[in-house]
Design an enzyme around this catalytic site. Structure first.
Site, PDB file in Angstrom:
ATOM      1  N   ASN A   9       7.162 -16.277  -5.383  1.00  0.00           N
ATOM      2  CA  ASN A   9       7.259 -14.832  -5.642  1.00  0.00           C
ATOM      3  C   ASN A   9       7.869 -14.197  -4.402  1.00  0.00           C
ATOM      4  OD1 ASN A   9       6.923 -12.137  -6.136  1.00  0.00           O
ATOM      5  ND2 ASN A   9       4.668 -12.181  -6.130  1.00  0.00           N
ATOM      6  N   LYS A  11       8.728 -11.250  -3.935  1.00  0.00           N
ATOM      7  CA  LYS A  11       8.329  -9.831  -3.760  1.00  0.00           C
ATOM      8  C   LYS A  11       9.576  -8.999  -3.443  1.00  0.00           C
ATOM      9  CE  LYS A  11       3.736 -11.433  -2.674  1.00  0.00           C
ATOM     10  NZ  LYS A  11       2.457 -11.247  -1.994  1.00  0.00           N
ATOM     11  N   HIS A  94       0.475  -8.689 -11.199  1.00  0.00           N
ATOM     12  CA  HIS A  94       0.215  -9.077  -9.801  1.00  0.00           C
ATOM     13  C   HIS A  94      -0.672  -8.011  -9.154  1.00  0.00           C
ATOM     14  CE1 HIS A  94       0.841  -9.946  -5.567  1.00  0.00           C
ATOM     15  NE2 HIS A  94       1.212 -11.160  -5.951  1.00  0.00           N
ATOM     16  N   GLU A  96      -0.538  -6.582  -6.428  1.00  0.00           N
ATOM     17  CA  GLU A  96       0.209  -5.480  -5.789  1.00  0.00           C
ATOM     18  C   GLU A  96       0.649  -4.464  -6.837  1.00  0.00           C
ATOM     19  OE1 GLU A  96       2.947  -8.029  -3.714  1.00  0.00           O
ATOM     20  OE2 GLU A  96       1.306  -8.721  -2.451  1.00  0.00           O
ATOM     21  N   GLU A 166      -5.256 -15.272  -7.825  1.00  0.00           N
ATOM     22  CA  GLU A 166      -4.884 -14.859  -6.474  1.00  0.00           C
ATOM     23  C   GLU A 166      -5.949 -13.909  -5.923  1.00  0.00           C
ATOM     24  OE1 GLU A 166      -0.288 -15.256  -5.903  1.00  0.00           O
ATOM     25  OE2 GLU A 166      -0.792 -13.227  -6.512  1.00  0.00           O
ATOM     26  N   GLY A 172      -1.120 -12.789   1.776  1.00  0.00           N
ATOM     27  CA  GLY A 172      -0.384 -12.311   2.946  1.00  0.00           C
ATOM     28  C   GLY A 172      -1.247 -12.182   4.193  1.00  0.00           C
ATOM     29  N   SER A 212      -1.688 -17.173   0.526  1.00  0.00           N
ATOM     30  CA  SER A 212      -1.462 -17.916   1.770  1.00  0.00           C
ATOM     31  C   SER A 212      -1.327 -19.421   1.565  1.00  0.00           C
ATOM     32  CB  SER A 212      -2.557 -17.595   2.795  1.00  0.00           C
ATOM     33  OG  SER A 212      -2.545 -16.211   3.115  1.00  0.00           O
TER      34      SER A 212
HETATM   35  P1  13P Z   1       1.272 -15.066   0.157  1.00  0.00           P
HETATM   36  O1  13P Z   1       1.600 -16.490  -0.201  1.00  0.00           O
HETATM   37  O2  13P Z   1       2.267 -14.413   1.033  1.00  0.00           O
HETATM   38  O3  13P Z   1      -0.142 -14.910   0.585  1.00  0.00           O
HETATM   39  O4  13P Z   1       1.394 -14.249  -1.251  1.00  0.00           O
HETATM   40  C1  13P Z   1       0.721 -14.697  -2.363  1.00  0.00           C
HETATM   41  C2  13P Z   1       1.187 -13.924  -3.531  1.00  0.00           C
HETATM   42  O5  13P Z   1       0.868 -12.765  -3.680  1.00  0.00           O
HETATM   43  C3  13P Z   1       2.079 -14.590  -4.489  1.00  0.00           C
HETATM   44  O6  13P Z   1       2.224 -13.845  -5.646  1.00  0.00           O
END
Ligand code: 13P
Length: 249
Positions: A9, A11, A94, A96, A166, A172, A212
């Site tokens: 992803n 983002k 997601h 976010e 997640e 992150g 992560s």
């Molecule tokens: P990270 O791998 O940067 O923690 O992000 C995970 C994520 O949100 C994937 O959709």
């Protein structure tokens, strides 16, 4: 046996130029038929990704879509628009999107139904916040999210779907859930699907862990019974993604 599925992803990262560079860096290293590999760039780089990945086994996914076919929804993108580009997967709900763009279980469910009807493979995200983990209510939070997402979805469609667990506190932050913590919740997800659809279907659904994930923790995570893949953020933007896809080697 469920085929492992590892998705990057991206983002809100990479211009078209950046996407081309990243694909050039990774393409040969992650082109395998042992694992399903999906790149999820921004909307503006989707066409480029489809083009650049032609002739490989690597698939392209979007990070979101709207549930309507078309109409007055400024800034939105429909399933048909994605399909037209050659996109085959779509990430839905997601954390976010839930956190910053007010997506709810109800809108995630509408998108999920639409994606399946259109023939896209949905990657539906669930996961608890830090506060919810500290209050030890993660089982209820994730179970409720799964039940709401799969509302009115038939077993044959459910079987084609991917769920990504997640935990928000691991996204992150560099703080991965331990493989036991991740497995525990992924097992609850499968048990919830089992109660909704029965074992035959629940055993077909692929469940990813995300938060992560990196080259050092992927082997242990992928060794867990109910973890069938990873949804990777930060590490999907660099060479590490190749080590993640080639886990166990
Ligand atoms: P990270 O791998 O940067 O923690 O992000 C995970 C994520 O949100 C994937 O959709």
């Amino acid at each position: 046996m469920r085929k492992a599925v590892i998705a990057g992803n991206w983002k809100m990262n990479k211009t078209i130029k950046g996407a081309k560079e990243l694909i050039a860096l990774l393409k040969d290293k992650v082109n395998t038929d042992k694992v399903e590999v999906v790149f999820c760039p921004t909307y503006t780089a989707l066409s480029t990704a489809v083009e650049e990945l032609k002739g490989t086994n690597i698939k392209v996914g979007a990070q979101n879509m709207h549930w309507e076919d078309n109409g007055a929804f400024t800034g939105e993108i429909s399933a048909d628009m994605l399909l037209e580009l050659g996109v085959e997967y779509v990430i839905l709900g997601h954390s976010e999107r839930r956190q910053y763009f007010n997506e709810t279980d109800a809108t995630v469910n509408k998108k999920f139904k639409k994606a399946l009807k259109a023939g896209l493979i949905p990657i539906v995200c669930v996961g608890e916040s830090l506060g919810e983990r500290e209050a030890d209510i993660q089982k209820k939070i994730v179970t409720d999210q799964v039940i709401a997402a799969f509302n009115e979805i038939e077993a044959s469609d459910a079987a084609k779907s991917i769920v990504a667990y997640e935990p928000i506190w691991a996204i992150g932050t560099g703080k991965t859930a331990s493989s036991e913590q991740a497995e525990e919740v992924c097992r609850w997800v499968r048990e919830t699907l089992d109660s909704l659809y029965g074992t035959e279907t629940s055993q077909k659904v692929r469940i990813q862990y995300g938060g992560s994930v990196n080259a050092s923790n992927v082997d242990e995570l992928m060794g867990m019974e109910n973890i069938d893949g990873a949804l990777v953020g930060g590490a999907s933007l660099k060479e590490d993604f190749a080590s993640i896809v080639n886990f166990g080697k």
